[in-house]
Design an enzyme around this catalytic site. Structure first.
Site, PDB file in Angstrom:
ATOM      1  N   CYS A 171       0.874  -1.173   0.000  1.00 53.56           N
ATOM      2  CA  CYS A 171       0.000   0.000   0.000  1.00 53.56           C
ATOM      3  C   CYS A 171       0.907   1.217   0.000  1.00 53.56           C
ATOM      4  O   CYS A 171       2.067   1.138   0.330  1.00 53.56           O
ATOM      5  CB  CYS A 171      -0.868   0.016   1.244  1.00 53.56           C
ATOM      6  SG  CYS A 171      -1.898  -1.428   1.397  1.00 53.56           S
ATOM      7  N   ARG A 180       1.969   1.419  -5.875  1.00 55.45           N
ATOM      8  CA  ARG A 180       2.115   0.396  -4.822  1.00 55.45           C
ATOM      9  C   ARG A 180       0.811  -0.314  -4.532  1.00 55.45           C
ATOM     10  O   ARG A 180       0.759  -1.292  -3.794  1.00 55.45           O
ATOM     11  CB  ARG A 180       2.630   1.043  -3.534  1.00 55.45           C
ATOM     12  CG  ARG A 180       4.007   1.666  -3.635  1.00 55.45           C
ATOM     13  CD  ARG A 180       4.376   2.359  -2.354  1.00 55.45           C
ATOM     14  NE  ARG A 180       4.384   1.424  -1.245  1.00 55.45           N
ATOM     15  CZ  ARG A 180       5.446   0.678  -0.919  1.00 55.45           C
ATOM     16  NH1 ARG A 180       6.544   0.790  -1.635  1.00 55.45           N
ATOM     17  NH2 ARG A 180       5.414  -0.161   0.074  1.00 55.45           N
ATOM     18  N   TRP A 205      -3.661  -1.809  -1.577  1.00 55.66           N
ATOM     19  CA  TRP A 205      -3.690  -3.074  -2.308  1.00 55.66           C
ATOM     20  C   TRP A 205      -4.325  -4.059  -1.331  1.00 55.66           C
ATOM     21  O   TRP A 205      -3.759  -4.359  -0.277  1.00 55.66           O
ATOM     22  CB  TRP A 205      -2.289  -3.532  -2.695  1.00 55.66           C
ATOM     23  CG  TRP A 205      -2.269  -4.718  -3.602  1.00 55.66           C
ATOM     24  CD1 TRP A 205      -2.452  -4.716  -4.952  1.00 55.66           C
ATOM     25  CD2 TRP A 205      -2.059  -6.084  -3.238  1.00 55.66           C
ATOM     26  NE1 TRP A 205      -2.365  -5.993  -5.453  1.00 55.66           N
ATOM     27  CE2 TRP A 205      -2.134  -6.854  -4.427  1.00 55.66           C
ATOM     28  CE3 TRP A 205      -1.827  -6.731  -2.035  1.00 55.66           C
ATOM     29  CZ2 TRP A 205      -1.973  -8.243  -4.435  1.00 55.66           C
ATOM     30  CZ3 TRP A 205      -1.659  -8.109  -2.040  1.00 55.66           C
ATOM     31  CH2 TRP A 205      -1.743  -8.842  -3.229  1.00 55.66           C
ATOM     32  N   ASN A 227       0.171  -0.410   6.110  1.00 55.71           N
ATOM     33  CA  ASN A 227       0.655  -1.251   5.012  1.00 55.71           C
ATOM     34  C   ASN A 227       1.200  -2.507   5.674  1.00 55.71           C
ATOM     35  O   ASN A 227       1.962  -2.434   6.632  1.00 55.71           O
ATOM     36  CB  ASN A 227       1.770  -0.539   4.231  1.00 55.71           C
ATOM     37  CG  ASN A 227       2.395  -1.444   3.174  1.00 55.71           C
ATOM     38  OD1 ASN A 227       1.734  -2.339   2.653  1.00 55.71           O
ATOM     39  ND2 ASN A 227       3.672  -1.261   2.897  1.00 55.71           N
ATOM     40  N   GLY A 228       0.786  -3.685   5.185  1.00 50.13           N
ATOM     41  CA  GLY A 228       1.311  -4.941   5.754  1.00 50.13           C
ATOM     42  C   GLY A 228       0.150  -5.840   6.151  1.00 50.13           C
ATOM     43  O   GLY A 228      -0.968  -5.677   5.681  1.00 50.13           O
ATOM     44  N   GLU A 274      11.344 -14.597 -18.645  1.00 51.44           N
ATOM     45  CA  GLU A 274      11.076 -13.176 -18.398  1.00 51.44           C
ATOM     46  C   GLU A 274      10.125 -12.615 -19.450  1.00 51.44           C
ATOM     47  O   GLU A 274       9.213 -11.862 -19.137  1.00 51.44           O
ATOM     48  CB  GLU A 274      12.392 -12.392 -18.367  1.00 51.44           C
ATOM     49  CG  GLU A 274      12.254 -10.892 -18.204  1.00 51.44           C
ATOM     50  CD  GLU A 274      11.510 -10.469 -16.938  1.00 51.44           C
ATOM     51  OE1 GLU A 274      11.324 -11.307 -16.034  1.00 51.44           O
ATOM     52  OE2 GLU A 274      11.068  -9.320 -16.863  1.00 51.44           O
ATOM     53  N   LYS A 276       6.452 -10.955 -18.541  1.00 52.87           N
ATOM     54  CA  LYS A 276       6.049  -9.619 -18.999  1.00 52.87           C
ATOM     55  C   LYS A 276       4.701  -9.675 -19.699  1.00 52.87           C
ATOM     56  O   LYS A 276       3.812  -8.857 -19.471  1.00 52.87           O
ATOM     57  CB  LYS A 276       7.122  -9.056 -19.943  1.00 52.87           C
ATOM     58  CG  LYS A 276       8.363  -8.601 -19.226  1.00 52.87           C
ATOM     59  CD  LYS A 276       8.097  -7.278 -18.566  1.00 52.87           C
ATOM     60  CE  LYS A 276       8.705  -7.026 -17.217  1.00 52.87           C
ATOM     61  NZ  LYS A 276       8.795  -7.984 -16.201  1.00 52.87           N
ATOM     62  N   GLU A 311       1.834 -10.354 -17.150  1.00 52.36           N
ATOM     63  CA  GLU A 311       1.467  -9.274 -16.213  1.00 52.36           C
ATOM     64  C   GLU A 311       0.985  -8.023 -16.930  1.00 52.36           C
ATOM     65  O   GLU A 311       0.312  -7.196 -16.323  1.00 52.36           O
ATOM     66  CB  GLU A 311       2.613  -8.953 -15.267  1.00 52.36           C
ATOM     67  CG  GLU A 311       3.878  -8.446 -15.888  1.00 52.36           C
ATOM     68  CD  GLU A 311       4.947  -8.137 -14.833  1.00 52.36           C
ATOM     69  OE1 GLU A 311       4.614  -7.734 -13.709  1.00 52.36           O
ATOM     70  OE2 GLU A 311       6.134  -8.293 -15.153  1.00 52.36           O
ATOM     71  N   HIS A 331       9.570 -32.905 -24.787  1.00 56.32           N
ATOM     72  CA  HIS A 331       9.196 -33.765 -23.637  1.00 56.32           C
ATOM     73  C   HIS A 331       7.808 -33.432 -23.117  1.00 56.32           C
ATOM     74  O   HIS A 331       7.516 -33.618 -21.946  1.00 56.32           O
ATOM     75  CB  HIS A 331      10.249 -33.593 -22.533  1.00 56.32           C
ATOM     76  CG  HIS A 331      11.626 -34.008 -22.955  1.00 56.32           C
ATOM     77  ND1 HIS A 331      11.985 -35.310 -23.170  1.00 56.32           N
ATOM     78  CD2 HIS A 331      12.706 -33.263 -23.275  1.00 56.32           C
ATOM     79  CE1 HIS A 331      13.248 -35.370 -23.569  1.00 56.32           C
ATOM     80  NE2 HIS A 331      13.706 -34.132 -23.640  1.00 56.32           N
ATOM     81  N   LYS A 369       3.697  -2.862  -7.136  1.00 57.86           N
ATOM     82  CA  LYS A 369       5.124  -2.764  -7.476  1.00 57.86           C
ATOM     83  C   LYS A 369       6.002  -3.492  -6.463  1.00 57.86           C
ATOM     84  O   LYS A 369       6.970  -4.119  -6.831  1.00 57.86           O
ATOM     85  CB  LYS A 369       5.556  -1.294  -7.531  1.00 57.86           C
ATOM     86  CG  LYS A 369       7.018  -1.089  -7.939  1.00 57.86           C
ATOM     87  CD  LYS A 369       7.278  -1.583  -9.341  1.00 57.86           C
ATOM     88  CE  LYS A 369       8.717  -1.393  -9.749  1.00 57.86           C
ATOM     89  NZ  LYS A 369       8.979  -2.037 -11.068  1.00 57.86           N
TER      90      LYS A 369
END
Ligand code: AGP
Length: 601
Positions: A2, A27, A75, A101-102, A476, A480, A483, A499, A596
């Site tokens: 947050c 955030r 968040w 936040n947390g 990677e 990308k 997300e 395989h 983030k």
């Protein structure tokens, strides 16, 4: 995850609060709210709305004037993104406000106890337990909010950054932190508390680091830091090294695009002054094993690091998902070097894995992009990347500089342990210094990707293939795309395809193949992989340093040593994901469900 800001000073608080929340929205953006003291001893003014900050700004009409206040962008962890669950949370009199936040891990027990004492809860959040605890603590501490906060911090378990204010002392804001970030901004006749310096850097570049379980009180003219016993702590003051404009978009349509184009500079800045060594107080000779711990993109950088460190440093390297590592009780000891990679320096999974490794006697070297961050502070040594502030949630320039850090560490170990001779070191350093210009070249050749985006934007899935360091690059690229475009994507080692995964190939399936350098034996193998998928209908985009004729589309990149290739081959993948997100109308800088910095486990 947050964003938290507090202001107390000589000016109206509303503007710095809203401006700070705008800088912190990356955030978390499930809801936003502010609280302002209007009259001493009277209920606080509060406005909070679900959704983006704009929803809150739209209702801030005729807001009362106040020279202090607190603000929050959320968040959601406990309780959905609703107006009621938005922060700040108030006590039953409406005179005490808290933002957080947390995660308060023992909030269920606390809430049950507080409801027994007659407190009325309105929200589903863990945070609301804190405001009622604080309300009771104020009664025991004659209204002393800082002493009350110290008492409450001893009762709550979990991670937190907390800010609180009471209308009895409107200019006084109290903060506390455990595992979540909180930084003090020291202005002239005004002071700030925030999750991240970006929130106040346009007002002051003087900041104060806060340590674990510390409580800070600010007024317009004072900053006092204590530990939980009430002892004064001499917090370390520092000057923030980047300026406010760096956190602005600079004419780009999105922060992500700006940060993709900042990669040459970020790489160059991270290399500055390091050709002759890293000045890490680490004795590499004593280690038998290296373990890299990280999450997400940082983990993918670690996978590339494994190749470089094992080749140049000749020490075995394991790369571990931080969120998994400590739960499998791995064997490590004082002969283990743990490298923690984290752009934010606040990722809880990585921090907890770091602490576990430290408890087993390992030495910790962290690679961080944020000065004063918790992971940096808790490491034996930190190699800072110099990517500058990365605002977009999707990591691009931070990834590039994490790769550079991996190469520099591999080089340092190779030198210190005598596995690289002088000429080899000179050659590798020369190649590293050429990377910024080569990335510039790649950025000039990505135009065809925009055309390809239109072709593939409605694909159900896109696969990425790579070999050697091309494999983590494929991971990677897939991350990308997931997300940003909210599209299914998966990265494979080229040799793994036969395989099982090759069953995914259907007519028209888009496949992005990262070609190894032409002089590598792997180039032929990758060419065979491409033939195998094309034979089954796939449409292949090859990222290659040479004129590879075996694909449907070719994106050229400059020649570079195989180990260094990810720095160049990832750029087209970043641009592809960016263009896909734009084409699909997604929020590029703040993709859904993400934040983030993931400061909860
Ligand atoms: C990558 O684009 C994401 N933003 C995410 O995977 C990120 O890399 C991960 O959460 C780790 O963050 P950190 O580097 O700040 O620890």
């Amino acid at each position: 995850m947050c964003g938290i800001i507090g202001y107390t000073g000589k000016n109206s608080a509303l503007a710095p609060l809203i401006d700070g929340l705008r800088k912190l929205e990356y955030r978390g953006y499930d809801s936003a709210g502010i609280a302002l003291p209007v009259e001493i001893g009277q209920p606080l003014y509060i406005e909070k709305r679900a959704g983006k900050l704009k929803n809150l700004e739209d209702v801030l009409i005729n807001t009362p004037n106040s020279t202090s206040g607190i603000g929050h962008t959320r968040w959601a962890t406990h309780g959905g993104p609703t107006d009621t669950n938005a922060h700040p949370h108030l006590d039953n009199e409406g005179k005490l406000a808290v933002i957080h936040n947390g995660i308060i891990e023992n909030y269920v027990q606390l809430r049950a106890e507080l409801e027994k004492r007659g407190h009325k809860f309105k929200s589903e959040t863990d945070t609301e337990s804190v405001v009622h605890l604080l309300s009771d603590a104020r009664k025991e501490h004659n209204g002393d909010l800082a002493a009350s906060m110290r008492s409450v911090c001893k009762q709550i378990k979990g991670s937190f950054t907390l800010l609180a204010m009471h209308s009895d002392a409107p200019a006084h804001i109290v903060g506390a932190r455990r595992n979540s970030p909180l930084v003090v901004g020291i202005g002239k006749g005004e002071n700030f508390l925030a999750s991240d310096v970006a929130a106040f850097i346009s007002h002051t570049k003087i900041a104060l680091e806060l340590g674990q379980d510390e409580v800070v009180e600010i007024t317009p003219s004072s900053v006092v830091v204590t530990d939980l016993s009430g002892q004064i702590v001499n917090a370390k003051q520092y000057e923030i090294s980047w300026d406010a404009s760096a956190a602005e978009r600079g004419g780009f349509s999105h922060f992500m695009l700006k940060e993709i184009y900042e990669q040459p500079k970020a790489i160059a800045d991270t290399l500055i002054g390091r050709a002759d060594g890293l000045n890490l107080n680490i004795k590499f000779k004593k280690f038998e094993k290296i373990v890299i711990i990280a999450c997400g993109t940082a983990y993918n950088a670690g996978l590339v690091g494994k190749y470089a460190i094992e080749k140049w440093g000749q020490i075995p390297v394991d790369v571990e998902l931080a969120s998994e590592y400590r739960y499998r009780e791995p064997s490590l000891n004082k002969k283990t070097l743990v490298i923690a990679i984290s752009q934010s320096g606040e990722t809880m999974d990585t921090l907890m894995a770091l602490r576990y490794a430290k408890s087993k006697g390992a030495t910790i070297l962290s690679v961080c992009n944020t000065n004063g961050s918790t992971i940096g502070r808790e490491s034996d040594s930190t190699l800072y990347t110099h990517a500058g502030p990365e605002i977009a949630v999707a990591s691009t320039k931070a990834f590039a500089t994490q790769l550079i850090a991996m190469y520099l560490i591999g080089l340092e170990i190779g030198k210190k342990l005598g596995h690289l001779n002088k000429n080899q070191v000179i050659s590798i350093n020369e190649q590293l210094t050429q990377l910024p210009a080569k990335v510039e070249q790649v950025l000039e050749t990505v135009e065809p990707l925009r055309e390809l985006t239109r072709k593939f934007k409605d694909a159900q899935s896109i696969l990425f293939l790579g070999r050697h360091v091309g494999y983590p690059t494929a991971l990677e690229g897939a991350l990308k795309l997931k997300e940003l475009a909210y599209m299914h994507a998966e990265g494979f080692a080229g040799g793994e395809l036969k395989h099982g995964p090759i069953a995914l190939i259907d007519k028209g399936t888009p496949v992005v193949a990262i070609m190894p350098t032409q002089d590598s034996v792997l180039a032929e193998k990758m060419a065979s992989n491409i033939q195998e998928v094309r034979a089954r209908g796939a449409v292949v985009i090859a990222i290659s340093e040479f004129d590879f004729a075996g694909a449907d589309h070719l994106i050229r990149i400059p020649n570079v040593d195989l180990l260094l290739q990810p720095i160049l081959s990832v750029v087209p993948l970043q641009v592809l994901a960016y263009e896909m997100a734009v084409a699909r109308g997604n929020d590029v800088d703040q993709p859904r469900n993400l934040a983030k910095s993931v400061t909860v486990e």
